[in-house]
Design an enzyme around this catalytic site. Sequence first.
Site, PDB file in Angstrom:
ATOM      1  N   PRO A   1       0.818  -1.213   0.000  1.00  0.00           N
ATOM      2  CA  PRO A   1       0.000   0.000   0.000  1.00  0.00           C
ATOM      3  C   PRO A   1       0.853   1.266   0.000  1.00  0.00           C
ATOM      4  O   PRO A   1       1.859   1.347   0.698  1.00  0.00           O
ATOM      5  CB  PRO A   1      -0.810  -0.117   1.293  1.00  0.00           C
ATOM      6  CG  PRO A   1      -0.002  -1.012   2.171  1.00  0.00           C
ATOM      7  CD  PRO A   1       0.742  -1.942   1.259  1.00  0.00           C
ATOM      8  N   VAL A   2       0.448   2.220  -0.811  1.00  0.00           N
ATOM      9  CA  VAL A   2       1.137   3.508  -0.876  1.00  0.00           C
ATOM     10  C   VAL A   2       0.080   4.594  -0.699  1.00  0.00           C
ATOM     11  O   VAL A   2      -0.674   4.886  -1.616  1.00  0.00           O
ATOM     12  CB  VAL A   2       1.888   3.691  -2.218  1.00  0.00           C
ATOM     13  CG1 VAL A   2       2.516   5.073  -2.286  1.00  0.00           C
ATOM     14  CG2 VAL A   2       2.940   2.619  -2.379  1.00  0.00           C
ATOM     15  N   LYS A   3       0.037   5.153   0.495  1.00  0.00           N
ATOM     16  CA  LYS A   3      -0.926   6.207   0.792  1.00  0.00           C
ATOM     17  C   LYS A   3      -0.262   7.568   0.923  1.00  0.00           C
ATOM     18  O   LYS A   3      -0.910   8.586   0.768  1.00  0.00           O
ATOM     19  CB  LYS A   3      -1.684   5.872   2.083  1.00  0.00           C
ATOM     20  CG  LYS A   3      -2.517   4.617   1.974  1.00  0.00           C
ATOM     21  CD  LYS A   3      -3.220   4.313   3.270  1.00  0.00           C
ATOM     22  CE  LYS A   3      -3.994   3.015   3.148  1.00  0.00           C
ATOM     23  NZ  LYS A   3      -4.606   2.634   4.414  1.00  0.00           N
ATOM     24  N   THR A   4       1.029   7.561   1.238  1.00  0.00           N
ATOM     25  CA  THR A   4       1.747   8.816   1.448  1.00  0.00           C
ATOM     26  C   THR A   4       3.119   8.726   0.783  1.00  0.00           C
ATOM     27  O   THR A   4       3.560   7.640   0.379  1.00  0.00           O
ATOM     28  CB  THR A   4       1.965   9.099   2.946  1.00  0.00           C
ATOM     29  OG1 THR A   4       2.857   8.111   3.469  1.00  0.00           O
ATOM     30  CG2 THR A   4       0.654   9.086   3.731  1.00  0.00           C
TER      31      THR A   4
ATOM     32  N   ASP B   1       5.373   6.179   2.402  1.00  0.00           N
ATOM     33  CA  ASP B   1       5.246   4.824   1.865  1.00  0.00           C
ATOM     34  C   ASP B   1       5.975   4.697   0.529  1.00  0.00           C
ATOM     35  O   ASP B   1       6.659   3.703   0.278  1.00  0.00           O
ATOM     36  CB  ASP B   1       3.769   4.461   1.652  1.00  0.00           C
ATOM     37  CG  ASP B   1       2.948   4.495   2.923  1.00  0.00           C
ATOM     38  OD1 ASP B   1       3.502   4.241   4.009  1.00  0.00           O
ATOM     39  OD2 ASP B   1       1.735   4.782   2.830  1.00  0.00           O
TER      40      ASP B   1
END
Length: 126
Positions: free
Chosen positions: A19-22, A25
């Site tokens: 997961p890449v939310k920011t 990440d």
Amino acid sequence: IECFEGATALVIPRSRFAPVKTTNDLFALRSDAYTLTKDFRITLAEARNGVPPDVKLDGRYKFTDAMEKMIPNGPPSLIGCKKIVVEGEVTFAKDVVIKGTVTIKNAGGACKEVASGTYEDKTVEL
């Protein structure tokens, strides 16, 4: 989901995606802490033992364009990193290795470079 007739939720294990939310990440994902498999999945490197590095970037790196300027030579090695904190405006030179817990601080107004080398369990004041 309840608004769509017949819709169901899927549970996707973390082994199938990162997961890449920011940008925190994304910074980790772009490093050697993750690997690209033969079937083009991005997975956490085995040496990480299932635990991604904890990345805390300064608020100035909230957007990807700013983060890209910070790593013009590519991200530092995070394979042995437990936690990295970046405070202030910095760029990373080529061949920077982060191990353990490292804080990088630039309290000045001008951008400063983190020189090539290995940084382990320390605070680096530029």
